[in-house]
Design an enzyme around this catalytic site. Structure first.
Site, short mmCIF file in Angstrom:
data_model
loop_
_atom_site.label_atom_id
_atom_site.label_comp_id
_atom_site.label_asym_id
_atom_site.label_seq_id
_atom_site.Cartn_x
_atom_site.Cartn_y
_atom_site.Cartn_z
N ASN A 256 -1.52 4.48 0.67
CA ASN A 256 -1.79 3.04 0.20
C ASN A 256 -2.96 2.28 0.72
O ASN A 256 -3.59 2.67 1.71
CB ASN A 256 -0.35 2.37 0.76
CG ASN A 256 -0.68 1.72 2.16
OD1 ASN A 256 -1.47 0.69 2.28
ND2 ASN A 256 -0.45 2.40 3.20
N LYS B 135 -1.45 -1.46 18.12
CA LYS B 135 -1.15 -0.33 17.19
C LYS B 135 -2.27 0.63 17.03
O LYS B 135 -3.43 0.15 16.65
CB LYS B 135 -0.76 -1.00 15.95
CG LYS B 135 -0.20 0.04 14.87
CD LYS B 135 0.71 -0.41 13.65
CE LYS B 135 1.11 0.63 12.81
NZ LYS B 135 2.01 0.03 11.91
N CYS C 15 -6.16 -0.70 10.89
CA CYS C 15 -6.06 -0.72 9.24
C CYS C 15 -7.23 0.09 8.54
O CYS C 15 -8.36 -0.29 8.88
CB CYS C 15 -5.96 -2.12 8.81
SG CYS C 15 -5.48 -2.02 7.18
C1 LIG Z 1 2.30 0.15 1.93
C2 LIG Z 1 2.08 0.09 3.39
C3 LIG Z 1 1.60 -1.07 3.74
C4 LIG Z 1 1.24 -1.07 5.30
N1 LIG Z 1 0.90 -2.19 5.75
C5 LIG Z 1 0.24 -2.10 7.22
C6 LIG Z 1 -0.05 -3.67 7.92
O1 LIG Z 1 -0.34 -4.49 6.98
N2 LIG Z 1 -0.39 -3.19 9.30
C7 LIG Z 1 -0.13 -2.39 10.01
O2 LIG Z 1 -0.29 -2.21 11.21
N3 LIG Z 1 0.52 -1.26 9.26
C8 LIG Z 1 0.60 -1.20 7.84
N4 LIG Z 1 1.08 0.10 7.39
C9 LIG Z 1 1.44 1.40 8.22
C10 LIG Z 1 2.84 1.26 8.87
O3 LIG Z 1 3.31 0.22 9.58
C11 LIG Z 1 3.05 2.85 9.55
O4 LIG Z 1 2.32 2.63 10.64
C12 LIG Z 1 2.75 3.97 8.60
O5 LIG Z 1 2.90 3.91 7.30
C13 LIG Z 1 3.17 5.32 9.23
O6 LIG Z 1 4.53 5.18 9.20
P1 LIG Z 1 5.53 6.02 8.03
O7 LIG Z 1 5.24 7.13 7.67
O8 LIG Z 1 7.15 5.70 8.63
O9 LIG Z 1 5.48 4.88 7.02
C14 LIG Z 1 1.51 0.15 6.08
C15 LIG Z 1 2.03 1.31 5.30
C16 LIG Z 1 2.42 1.24 4.13
C17 LIG Z 1 2.85 2.49 3.64
#
Ligand SMILES: Cc1cc2nc3c(=O)[nH]c(=O)nc-3n(C[C@H](O)[C@H](O)[C@H](O)COP(=O)(O)O)c2cc1C
Ligand SMILES: Cc1cc2nc3c(=O)[nH]c(=O)nc-3n(C[C@H](O)[C@H](O)[C@H](O)COP(=O)(O)OP(=O)(O)OC[C@H]3O[C@@H](n4cnc5c(N)ncnc54)[C@H](O)[C@@H]3O)c2cc1C
Ligand code: FES
Lengths: 306, 267
Positions: A73, A168, A134
Site C-alpha cells: 500500500n 512504532k 511510514c
Molecule cells: C492500507 C494500510 C494503511 C496503513 N496506514 C498506516 C498508518 O497510517 N500508520 C501506521 O503507523 N501504520 C500504517 N499501516 C501499517 C499497519 O498498521 C501495520 O503495521 C502493517 O500493515 C503490518 O500489519 P499487517 O500485516 O497485519 O497489516 C498501514 C497498513 C496498511 C495495509
C-alpha cells in the site's frame, strides 16, 4: 476447560486494555466504518489512521497492489488533519467503550510535539502511537532509522505529553534493536513492532511500477516471519510491552507473536480479508488460555524464548 | 451491510470467460440498491489474499438471491468462477453508493461496455419496478458478438436497445459512442448512466457534458477493505482531492471526477 476465565487484561502506563487485541493503524479507518459489522468494545483498543498537522490528500492511485500472500500500500497518510480528526472523527468513537490510540505522523520534531500536545489536550484519546516508520511519504522513516533521531523525538514528545507513549518501529533497518533501545531509553512506554516493509510491484504490460507512488509498504501473511523475528529480537533487549504487528490473520498467529515476546497484538491487513478477524482472535485467545490453564497473559508472553 | 457465507446456487458461462453466478444472500439482496457491489473472498486461502469486488447484477429480493457477472481476468476471478455449485463463498455487502434514480421526466440513457453491463441491468431492473417506469434507451458496445454478455437480460429491461460491435458481427459496426451521439442528437434524454472501460466512460462523460445531460458512471479501482476504511481505492476528483470508489462510489456524477488524471493513472 477451567471454571475461572483467564485474565487477558493488560496495562500500558495509564492505558488499561481488557484484552491484548488491537487494530493496526490505517487498516481500521476511524473505527466507525466497521461498527455495523461487530461490537468494537470487544477489542482491547482501537488504533486510528495516522494524523498529521495539516490535511494531506495522499498519494496518486493505484495505491494498492496485491502480492503473493500480501499486499503493498502507498496511501501517503491521507487524512483530514489533526483538528478535523479531533472535532469530527474522535467524537464518533467516544460512544464505544474501547480505548482509542491515535497514530501520529510529523515532518519534524516540532510537529510531532505539537501533535502530541493537541491530542493530549483534546481528552479523547488514551494513548499516542508515534509513527516513525511510514515508508510512503518523504522522510517518513527518518526518525525510525537513526537511533539518535529516534531518541531526540521520543524524548521531546515524552516531555510534552502525559499520555502513554507507544513508538512504532520500522523493519527497514539493519538492527531494529538499536532503534528499540533508543526509544525506550528516551521514555517510550511500549513499542509497536512492526510497520510495513518497503517494496515494489511492476506491471509487465505497462512496463511501469504498479503503484502510483512507485514504492509501497508490504503487509499481510507474507511479512509474518519478519515481524516475528523483529519482536523476538526486541523482546531480548527491552523491558517494556511489545505490540506485535505484521501478518496476524488468526488466533494461531497471535499466539506465535505472544510467545515471541509480544504482550499485545495489532490486526491489520487481516481485517480486509475477514472483517471480524480481530474479534475472532479475542475469542480464540480466551479459549486457548482457558484450555491450557493459563491464568493470565504474562504466563505466555515470551514463552518461546529459551 | 453484512459479512456472510453464501451458497453458490448456480454458475453458468454466458459468453467466453464470462460467468453468471447466483448466490443465496437474503440479507444482502434485501438491502441492495442498484449500482452497489459485493466484496467476495476467494475460498479460504491467503493467496490470493484480498477480496474481489463485483457489481450486483440482479438482486432478487423475493427469493433472496444475488446474481453477479464475473469476467475472468486473472487468478482471483479464475478461482471464483471455478467454485463448485453448492460451495459457500464469503460475501461482504451490499457496499458503496449506487445510482441516483431519475427524478424528472424524459428518457433514461444507459451506455454499457462489455462486462460493465452488470450494474446497468440492476438499475434497469429497479426502474422497471416503478409505478411510472422511465423510458429506457439501452446502448451496448462490445468487441464482437461473443462479448455481448447478458445482452438478453439488458435488452429485456430496455424500451429501445442498440448494439454496436467493433467487428460488425452484431448490430452496427463501430463504437458505442457513435450510437450515443445519435441518441443525444434526438434530445429527450433526462439522464445518462454508464459503465464499461474507462476510456469509453470518459468519452460518454464528455459527450453528455456537452449535451447538458447529467451523467453517472460506475468506476473500478483496486480495493483493500471495500468499506471506506483504508483509503486504498481512491480516484481523482475534479476538486483536486480524491474520492473512495468503495464508499463515495462506485457510482459518481461524471462532473465530480478529474478524467484527465484518471486516464493518465491508467496508462
Ligand atoms: C492500507 C494500510 C494503511 C496503513 N496506514 C498506516 C498508518 O497510517 N500508520 C501506521 O503507523 N501504520 C500504517 N499501516 C501499517 C499497519 O498498521 C501495520 O503495521 C502493517 O500493515 C503490518 O500489519 P499487517 O500485516 O497485519 O497489516 C498501514 C497498513 C496498511 C495495509
Ligand atoms: C466496484 C467494482 C465493481 C466491479 N464489478 C465487476 C463485475 O461486475 N464483473 C467483473 O467481472 N468484474 C468486476 N470488477 C472488477 C473485478 O473486481 C476485477 O476484475 C477482479 O478483482 C480481478 O481479480 P483477478 O484476481 O482475477 O485479477 P488480478 O490477477 O488481480 O488482476 C488482473 C487484472 O485485473 C485488474 N484488477 C485487479 N483487481 C482489480 C480491482 N479490484 N478492480 C478493478 N480491476 C482490478 C488489474 O488491472 C489487472 O490487470 C469490479 C470492480 C469494482 C471495483
Ligand atoms: S477499499 Fe478501503 S477505502 Fe476503499
Amino acid at each position: 476447560m477451567t471454571s475461572s476465565s483467564p485474565d487477558l487484561s493488560l496495562q500500558i502506563g495509564s492505558l488499561q486494555m481488557k484484552n491484548p487485541v488491537m487494530t493496526a493503524s490505517g487498516t481500521f479507518g476511524y473505527g466507525v466504518e466497521y461498527a455495523e459489522l461487530f461490537d468494537m468494545s470487544k477489542l482491547g483498543a482501537v488504533v486510528i489512521k495516522a494524523a498529521t498537522m495539516k490535511p494531506r490528500v495522499g498519494n496518486p492511485p493505484p495505491r494498492i497492489a496485491e502480492t503473493p500472500a500480501g499486499m503493498l500500500n502507498a496511501i501517503g497518510l491521507q487524512n483530514p488533519g489533526a483538528d478535523a480528526v479531533i472535532s469530527e472523527k474522535l467524537p464518533q468513537l467516544a460512544e464505544y467503550d474501547v480505548p482509542v490510540i491515535v497514530n501520529l505522523s510529523g515532518e519534524s520534531v516540532d510537529e510531532y510535539v505539537q501533535l502530541a500536545e493537541k491530542f493530549s489536550a483534546c481528552g479523547q484519546v488514551d494513548a499516542l502511537e508515534l509513527n516513525i516508520s511510514c515508508p510512503n511519504v518523504e522522510h517518513g522513516m527518518d526518525f525510525g532509522t537513526r537511533p539518535e533521531l529516534t531518541a531526540e523525538l521520543v524524548g521531546k514528545v515524552r516531555a510534552a505529553s502525559d499520555l502513554p507513549l507507544i513508538t512504532k518501529l520500522s523493519p527497514n533497518v539493519t538492527d531494529i534493536t538499536e532503534i528499540a533501545v533508543a526509544a525506550v531509553d528516551a521514555g517510550s512506554d511500549a513499542l509497536s513492532v512492526i510497520n510495513t516493509l518497503l517494496g515494489i510491484s511492476i506491471d509487465v504490460e505497462r512496463r511501469r511500477p504498479l503503484l502510483g507512488n512507485v514504492t509501497g509498504g508490504l503487509s499481510g501473511p507474507a511479512i509474518k516471519p519478519v515481524a516475528l523475528r523483529c519482536v523476538w529480537q526486541v523482546y531480548e533487549q527491552v523491558d517494556v510491552p511489545i505490540i506485535g504487528v505484521g501478518g496476524i490473520m488468526n488466533t494461531r498467529d497471535a499466539l506465535e507473536f505472544i510467545m515471541a515476546g509480544a504482550s499485545a497484538v495489532a490486526v491489520g491487513t487481516a481485517t480486509f480479508v475477514n472483517p471480524t478477524a480481530s474479534v475472532e482472535i479475542v475469542a480464540g485467545l480466551q479459549q486457548y488460555f482457558a484450555e491450557h490453564d493459563l491464568p493470565d497473559l504474562g504466563a505466555l508472553v515470551g514463552a518461546a524464548h529459551p | 451491510m453484512v459479512s456472510v457465507e453464501c451458497e453458490l446456487l448456480s454458475n453458468e458461462e454466458d459468453a467466453p470467460g464470462h460467468y453468471v453466478m447466483a448466490l443465496a444472500a437474503p440479507e444482502i439482496a434485501a438491502e441492495a440498491q442498484p449500482g452497489q457491489f459485493v466484496h467476495l473472498r476467494t475460498p479460504r486461502t491467503f493467496d490470493p489474499l484480498l477480496r474481489r469486488p463485483f457489481s450486483i447484477m440482479l438482486a432478487d429480493k423475493v427469493h433472496g438471491h444475488l446474481r453477479l457477472l464475473a469476467q475472468v481476468v486473472g487468478r482471483g476471478t479464475e478461482i471464483l468462477v471455478n467454485t463448485p455449485v453448492g460451495a459457500k463463498l464469503e460475501v461482504l455487502g451490499p457496499l458503496g453508493t449506487g445510482f441516483p434514480l431519475p427524478t424528472g421526466d424524459g428518457d433514461v440513457l444507459m451506455v454499457a461496455g462489455g462486462v460493465g453491463v452488470a450494474p446497468l441491468i440492476s438499475l434497469a431492473d429497479a426502474l422497471r419496478g416503478f409505478e411510472h417506469p422511465a423510458y429506457i434507451r439501452g446502448l451496448f458496445g462490445a468487441a464482437d458478438e461473443d462479448m455481448l454478455v447478458c445482452w438478453i437480460e439488458f435488452a429485456g429491461r430496455c424500451d429501445e436497445f442498440y448494439v454496436t460491435t467493433e467487428d460488425g458481427s452484431a448490430g452496427e459496426r463501430g463504437l458505442i459512442t457513435e450510437a450515443l451521439a445519435q441518441q443525444l442528437d434526438r434530445g429527450q434524454a433526462a439522464v445518462a448512466y454508464t459503465c464499461g472501460p474507462v476510456a469509453m466512460m470518459a468519452a460518454v462523460a464528455q459527450m453528455c457534458g456537452d449535451a447538458d445531460v447529467p451523467c453517472y458512471c460506475s468506476l473500478e479501482q483496486r480495493m483493500g477493505c471495500g468499506i471506506g476504511a483504508c483509503l486504498g481505492c481512491v480516484i481523482a476528483a475534479a476538486d483536486g482531492g480524491y474520492l473512495r470508489v468503495c464508499k463515495d462510489g462506485p457510482v459518481f456524477a461524471t462532473d465530480r471526477l478529474d478524467w484527465e488524471a484518471i486516464l493518465s493513472d491508467q496508462q
